[in-house]
Structures are given as C-alpha cells and as structure tokens.
Design a protein around this motif. Structure first.
Motif, short mmCIF file in Angstrom:
data_model
loop_
_atom_site.label_atom_id
_atom_site.label_comp_id
_atom_site.label_asym_id
_atom_site.label_seq_id
_atom_site.Cartn_x
_atom_site.Cartn_y
_atom_site.Cartn_z
N ASN A 168 0.84 -1.19 0.00
CA ASN A 168 0.00 0.00 0.00
C ASN A 168 0.88 1.25 0.00
O ASN A 168 2.11 1.19 0.16
N VAL A 208 -3.10 13.05 -3.95
CA VAL A 208 -3.84 11.79 -3.85
C VAL A 208 -3.04 10.80 -2.99
O VAL A 208 -3.61 10.06 -2.17
N GLU A 226 -3.74 4.29 2.67
CA GLU A 226 -4.13 2.87 2.74
C GLU A 226 -4.33 2.24 1.35
O GLU A 226 -4.48 1.03 1.24
N ALA A 227 -4.30 3.06 0.31
CA ALA A 227 -4.61 2.55 -1.03
C ALA A 227 -3.58 1.52 -1.49
O ALA A 227 -2.39 1.62 -1.21
N HIS A 273 -4.47 9.24 0.58
CA HIS A 273 -4.87 7.81 0.60
C HIS A 273 -3.73 6.88 0.96
O HIS A 273 -3.31 6.06 0.14
#
Ligand code: GLN
Length: 298
Positions: A3, A41, A47-48, A45
């Motif tokens: 991640n 971005v 955790e993406a 994010h």
C-alpha cells in the motif's frame, strides 16, 4: 502488492540514506508519477493498494533518484509559475526563486503598457530572455501576458548559445501554445549586433562560482554545467551581459538579472564600475533572499 504508506515509508529511508535533501517529497512525487496521479492523492490515501506495475515503475524512479538524478528529470517536468515545464538534461531545471524575476518582468511590462498612450501601430514592447535554457522565463512570461490580454503588445525573444536547450525551449513554447509569440534564436548572450534595442532584458545566467559547483546537491551534477558555472567569482557571464546593456536596451529600458543571494554587493559594484551612470538595486525573492538585480540608466 503494497500500500501507499508502506511503499512511501521504505522509500523515504532509502532516499535519506542515499543523501536526498527532501526524501518524503521525492518519494511522494515519484509514487504519484508511477501511479499516474497527483501527490495530493498519495497524501490523502495512505491505505490505497498500489498495483504491481505501478510499484515496478516506482522502483525504477527510486533507483534513479537514489543515484542522484533530480526528480524533475525522472518525471520529465517541473512546475513553474503555475505551469508544467518539460525538463530534461538539455537545460537547467526551473527553480522557484526565478518566479520572482518573472513576476517583476510581468509588472514592468504592465507598467510600460499602461504608462503611455498606444495608438494603433505602436511597436510592441520588446523583451529578451538571455540564456533562455529550456525557455522557462520567456514562455511563462508569454503565458502570463496572454492571460492578461496583452500578449499581442509584446515581442519576446529567447536567446541561448546551446541548440539543444533551444530545442527544449521550443517544445515548451509549443506545449503552452505561445510558439507564435516567442521567437528563439541561437547566440552567445545577444546577437553580435543588436539591431533594435530591447525594452526589457531578462536573464537567469549561470552565477555559481566554479569552485562551489562540487558542493551543490548531487542532482545539480545532472544539469548542464554551462547553465550553472559563473566562473571564478560567479559573475563572469553576468559581467559580459552587463557591459552590453548600453547597446541592448532602449534609453528607458530595464534589465532584470537573477543573481546568487550573496552577490548583491558584488553585482552593485560591477554595475558601478562598468556602467558608472546607471543604477542597480537588488530585489528579494519569495524566500526573502536577495535575488534579482534591477539595472537601469540613471
Ligand atoms: N539557483 C541555482 C542553484 O540552484 C543557480 C542557477 C544559476 O546559476 N542561474 O544553484
């Protein structure tokens, strides 16, 4: 697959160990580039999940950065004056401190256009960007003046002695749709004879003293040395331009020259010596450092 947060964390360690001055920023920019998104971005994010393909591209960018290559060359562009400029080894990477010079130039053009009546047929304000490199100053100024609706009242010429840099400058002019407003010519500083003097001479010439070059961040060693090396005292190239200002500028013309933050006294002294009846004042950049010499006939 990893991640975002994990990839960034290990990348920061690696880049810090490799000597990067800005490991987190570098890692975030390179991961965003590998994914094809913005740095915001990445930050938003953690955790993406990152795909294997993007992770592999990230690894490639990290390896280059860890070897010292500047992030701008790895991404292929650099933000400047609200625009994205193509950046590669043909020219110096645009620096934020140079935005101050463009800002001052923009204000000077506006003042000139507003200060006198301009009946139909009045010749355009002529502007030279000397040592244009990748065209940063010429193109960003052209875009800014077009936005103000005064793009047609100026003629901008970018000059460089390096045809490779000029090719990049033309690409940047095309990329920002000002190729019809900025002309690029190959010459050492100025054409041998300045047929029609300029209203404004702008320049970010090399000004780093030769023996300070090895002390620059490793990233600078990927940039053309000729764009940084200003000779023994850093002012050799600037001095050559200063001596040509009397022929290059119209009587009420203005030169705005970027200098090193510790070169104020030296450049004021240089102008006093070479052009005794001219004046030189130094403007600060956005970081509060002396940065732009403003030179006019007294
Ligand atoms: N400001 C640049 C630097 O990072 C120098 C640019 C120049 O020499 N014109 O050192």
């Amino acid at each position: 697959m990893g991640n975002v947060q994990e990839l960034i964390r290990t990348a920061i360690e690696r880049l810090r160990a490799a000597g990067s001055e800005s490991p987190r920023l570098d890692a975030e920019l390179l991961l965003a580039h590998a994914i094809g998104t913005d740095r915001t971005v990445i930050v938003a994010h953690p955790e993406a999940t990152v795909s294997d393909g993007a992770a592999a591209r990230f690894e490639e960018g990290l390896a280059r950065r860890a070897a010292g290559e500047p992030v701008a060359y790895i991404r292929g562009f650099k933000e400047f004056y609200g625009l994205a400029f193509a950046a590669d080894k043909r020219a110096l990477i645009p620096r934020p401190e140079t935005e101050r010079l463009v800002e001052l130039a923009e204000a000077a053009v506006v003042r000139r256009l507003a200060g006198a009546p301009r009946p139909h047929g009045t010749p355009p304000v002529r502007i030279a960007d000397v040592g244009t490199g990748g065209g940063t100053i010429a193109v960003s100024l052209a875009v800014a003046l077009r936005r103000r609706g005064i793009g047609d009242d100026v003629e901008i010429i970018g000059i460089d002695d390096d045809p490779e840099a000029l090719a990049l400058a033309r690409e940047n002019a095309v990329g920002h749709a000002v190729a019809d407003r900025v002309r690029f010519i190959e010459a050492d500083l100025l054409p041998p004879v300045v047929a029609t003097p300029y209203d404004l001479v702008l320049a970010n010439l090399p000004y780093v003293p030769s023996d300070a070059i090895p002390g620059l961040p490793v990233a600078a060693s990927f940039e053309p040395r000729a764009a940084l090396d200003g000779g023994p005292d850093g002012l050799a190239v600037i001095a050559r331009l200063v001596t040509r200002l009397p022929e290059a500028l119209v009587p009420d013309g203005l030169a705005l020259l970027e200098i090193g933050s510790d070169q104020s006294e030296a450049v004021v002294g240089l102008v006093r010596r070479e052009l005794p009846d001219w004046t030189c004042e130094v403007e600060l950049d956005l970081a509060g450092q002396p940065r732009v010499a403003r030179i006019v006939r007294a």
